[in-house]
Scaffold this active site. Structure first.
Site, PDB file in Angstrom:
ATOM      1  N   TYR A 153      27.056  12.307  37.012  1.00 35.15           N
ATOM      2  CA  TYR A 153      27.573  12.428  35.418  1.00 35.15           C
ATOM      3  C   TYR A 153      29.059  12.370  35.638  1.00 35.15           C
ATOM      4  CZ  TYR A 153      22.660  14.017  34.562  1.00 35.15           C
ATOM      5  OH  TYR A 153      21.488  14.141  34.298  1.00 35.15           O
ATOM      6  N   HIS A 196      31.232   9.461  56.690  1.00 32.56           N
ATOM      7  CA  HIS A 196      30.895  10.763  56.970  1.00 32.56           C
ATOM      8  C   HIS A 196      29.315  10.776  56.841  1.00 32.56           C
ATOM      9  CE1 HIS A 196      32.059  14.843  57.302  1.00 32.56           C
ATOM     10  NE2 HIS A 196      31.499  15.381  56.200  1.00 32.56           N
ATOM     11  N   ARG A 226      35.516  19.329  61.590  1.00 36.26           N
ATOM     12  CA  ARG A 226      35.011  19.672  60.544  1.00 36.26           C
ATOM     13  C   ARG A 226      35.566  20.623  59.757  1.00 36.26           C
ATOM     14  NH1 ARG A 226      28.788  21.613  60.920  1.00 36.26           N
ATOM     15  NH2 ARG A 226      28.487  19.404  61.650  1.00 36.26           N
TER      16      ARG A 226
END
Length: 808
Positions: free
Chosen positions: A121, A77, A31
């Site tokens: 967006y 993931h 991680r």
């Protein structure tokens, strides 16, 4: 059938230890820390691979970020979408990543800490350089493992055709480990890789001839070559990163500081706010305005200064007290061979070179296998074309495709693969030109096979391939260095004179503790009259001072206040000052005693203090210059029932006179009062009778004509020459100063040193103030009770007497 419950009786420490150990192992390996080979954390690797796998590459159109994030979460993931999107956005931010790995259209945040637009967006695709991280991944160059649900495969590491760990750096925190690896210039890192390949024993000093040090995307000035060297040698080191600033002149004698580069990872908006806070909180008087003029052409912060302010001094202060200058601590931890390792420069380069050798070897094996397979097919096709009529006859005589293949294998000794290629041939391939093409292809394949065999059998050839490809990447992607590196860390020295603009002001302090500074303009407008003050109060100090000066305000509790003039409230002459207790915390029964102004504390002088119980102490003036002055500082250690009655500045004075309430006076040499530190009690100055206490102290300079004016509680005053008191030893009872009366004896309120022209004010218990001119008194001896100035019956007893101070 009933299900029986099973219980395990385990110690809590074992369970917690085991679970936390597993959790720690996961977040360390998978991680928070980057891999030493490709410089990527798992989430970053999965984002890049997912984009590559879906064809979202640099040569194609942009694609919605949400599509990539969903793809990453669904396939590789299984974590929150925000964490994946944030990691993706960071890879696109050119102020955080030296060479962006993701290109993004839309709002991807800013240096001011603004959040990026939502992923629905923005649009993204892989950058050109990130394709170099993924190049040849389809050629079995790296190991693949099943994804979290075994539905697909994902790479454990990327081929990484450039040393991404050093180029883009990394930062992260896991359990027990943290990492901070700064970014570097691509061309310098590649030169270092090439040097290390040529010389496996290359030292840090030799490597630093090409890799000068970190190169931050935000530029800036890096100071401290020793820190860089130490970091490269050990994995840990400290450098200073400061903003790039220039001083520009303005009209009217003003200057401005223009900042065009700021330190790495510094939030620009927060930094500007903190600079402005220093101006707003009056910690830095020289700044008139702070503006952010950054636009799409680049960063530009303007700090406009007041007239006649030293810009270099202000800049030094800002370097020291704001994020215009920060320290960066190397902590080069990466996952190397599945273990968190403190990496030196050599181990980083070696890990990368080792990885590249493995990648090129596996790629060469893959290409060799493919070339060999094709060679086998080409040989079969050429053989088939040479006996074409027989081949056609055999195929026509066969029942089906499988039978045709079997007959070809049996009759002409073709392999299974060759037979498949022959029966799959299209008719147009049987033309005369085809044999020419096949011979040409055969020659090329032989050449390719020879090259690949050479790479796999020769270490030198393998290295040369790596070097050639790194040189091509250097040529294609190298950018000029952005950060400037300086050898030494500059020591910043700041003086108050630099920080505070010089301005003449009038400073006043009243007995009741009201303080202020007034501009000379406001003072002149009032002509020095109509000073705002309470009726019960009187002016203790008035002086024409400079904002760069300091006043020491001594209090009855044995403390002093270190008060820079520039930090005093700026109040008009006709307005009441601000009470000292609102500037600094005072005790309930603590009041102002004396005020002394100082330009500096370099003079060979001392401060002498006297307490009501007759204690005397002396401390060097330089001890009173303190750095932290947010509270009162002890100057005389007093007993609980004692108070300080006097604080005086000793320059040329050689003796001290102390007067007591019961009219005893003692005079002794200051040599008998040793110089001690601030927090001491001092020594006994006068031996007091029971019920007596010290009321006044006067410093005596034998070269100056000075007389002693004594005031009693019954309203009597008298003037004596200081010769009336012989100099004796310290801690004596002293000599009597008044004729003793059996009934209603006089008690001394104050003894004041005067040169003749001063005016003394007597305050009575009824609040009446009666002025007394010193020249109106005649000199008398010690045994006289003086002349009555106040009518005790009508005006009340005298409770206080003070000299109206002449202006400083």
């Amino acid at each position: 059938m009933t299900q029986t419950e099973r219980f395990q009786d385990l110690p809590l420490e074992e369970v917690i230890g085991d679970r936390f150990g597993r959790y720690s192992k996961y977040i360390i390996q998978d991680r928070a820390l980057p891999d030493a080979r490709d410089g990527l954390k798992p989430v970053q690797r999965r984002i890049l691979y997912a984009m590559y796998h879906e064809g979202n590459t640099n040569d194609k159109a942009f694609r919605k970020s949400a599509k990539t994030v969903g793809n990453v979460i669904g396939n590789y993931h299984p974590h929150g979408d925000s964490s994946v999107y944030e990691a993706m956005v960071r890879l696109s931010q050119d102020w955080k990543i030296r060479h962006m790995l993701v290109e993004m259209h839309g709002n991807n945040g800013s240096m001011d800490g603004d959040s990026p637009a939502a992923m629905r967006y923005t649009e993204a695709r892989l950058s050109a350089i990130s394709s170099e991280l993924l190049r040849d991944i389809d050629k079995r160059t790296v190991d693949f493992i099943p994804n979290f649900d075994d539905s697909d495969m994902e790479p454990t590491v990327l081929p990484a055709r450039f040393p991404n760990l050093l180029v883009n750096g990394s930062t992260g925190i896991s359990a027990g480990y943290a990492t901070d690896i700064p970014p570097h210039a691509l061309h310098e890192v590649l030169d270092a890789v090439l040097m290390r390949m040529d010389n496996s024993q290359a030292t840090v000093a030799e490597l630093m001839s090409v890799i000068k040090g970190p190169d931050f995307p935000t530029g800036g000035i890096i100071q401290g070559l020793d820190g860089i060297r130490k970091a490269y040698e050990t994995g840990k080191g400290k450098i200073i990163v400061r903003s790039k600033a220039e001083i520009e002149p303005l009209k009217g004698g003003k200057e401005q500081i223009v900042i065009t580069e700021i330190p790495f990872e510094v939030n620009k908006a927060t930094m500007i706010k903190k600079i402005d806070d220093h101006r707003f909180d009056r910690k830095l008087e020289g700044i008139s305005e702070v503006r952010d003029e950054s636009d799409r052409t680049g960063l530009r912060i303007v700090i406009e200064l007041k007239k006649d302010v030293q810009a270099q001094g202000i800049l030094s202060y800002l370097y020291k007290n704001t994020d215009l200058q920060v320290s960066y601590n190397f902590n080069m931890v990466a996952i190397y061979k599945r273990r968190p390792t403190m990496m030196t420069l050599q181990t980083m380069l070696d890990a990368y070179i080792e990885h590249q050798k493995e990648v090129i070897t596996k790629r060469s094996e893959f290409d060799l296998q493919r070339a060999s397979d094709r060679m086998h097919i080409v040989e079969g096709l050429m053989k088939a074309l040479s006996i074409l009529d027989k081949v056609i006859k055999t195929i026509r005589a066969s029942k089906d495709k499988r039978d045709a293949k079997n007959n070809l294998i049996a009759s002409y000794d073709f392999s299974e693969a060759q037979a498949e290629a022959i029966v799959s041939l299209q008719l147009y391939r049987l033309t005369n030109t085809d044999i020419t093409d096949l011979k040409k292809e055969e020659a090329e394949l032989k050449k390719t096979i020879a090259e690949l065999t050479g790479i796999l059998t020769s270490t030198t050839k393998l290295k040369n391939v790596i070097k050639k490809e790194l040189a091509n990447i250097r040529k294609q992607f190298a950018e000029p260095r952005r950060s400037v590196i300086e050898d030494k860390i500059e020591e910043i020295t700041i003086t108050r004179e630099i920080m505070i603009p010089s301005e003449e002001v009038v400073v006043t302090v009243t007995k009741e503790g009201y303080v202020k500074r007034t501009s000379t303009r406001s003072y002149a407008a009032s002509n020095g009259k109509d000073f705002a003050m309470k009726e019960t109060d009187h002016l203790l100090f008035e002086g024409n001072l400079n904002t760069q000066h300091t006043v020491l305000i001594f209090t009855t509790a044995g403390n002093f206040v270190f008060q820079p003039i520039n930090e005093l409230p700026d109040i008009k002459w006709k307005d009441l000052g601000q009470h000292l207790s609102s500037i600094i915390q005072l005790d309930a029964n603590e009041s102002v005693l004396t005020v002394y102004p100082f330009e500096n504390f370099d003079a060979d002088a001392s401060i002498l203090t006297v307490s009501k119980m007759g204690q005397v102490k002396r401390s060097a003036l330089k001890d009173y210059q303190i750095q932290r002055y947010s509270r009162t500082v002890k100057t005389m250690n007093l007993k609980s029932e004692d108070v300080m009655i006097y604080a005086g500045l000793v320059t040329k004075e050689t003796e001290l006179f102390i007067a007591t309430n019961q009219a005893y006076g003692v005079r002794f040499s200051l040599d008998e009062v040793p110089l001690t530190g601030l927090r001491t009690s001092g020594v006994k100055g006068v031996n007091l009778k029971d019920g007596d206490n010290a009321v006044s102290a006067v410093l005596i300079d034998s070269t100056v004509k000075q007389e002693l004016v004594l005031i009693t509680h019954r309203g009597a005053a008298k003037k004596m020459k200081q010769q009336e008191f012989e100099s004796g030893g310290r801690a004596k009872r002293g000599v009597i100063m008044l004729r003793e009366l059996k009934s209603n004896p006089h008690r001394v309120v104050a003894v004041i040193g005067a040169t003749g022209k001063e005016e003394i004010v007597l305050e009575t218990s009824k609040g009446i103030r009666i002025p007394l001119t010193v020249n109106s008194l005649k000199n008398v001896d010690r045994y006289s009770n003086g002349s009555f100035i106040v009518d005790e019956a009508t005006d009340g007893k005298v409770i206080n007497a003070y000299r109206l101070e002449a202006k400083e």
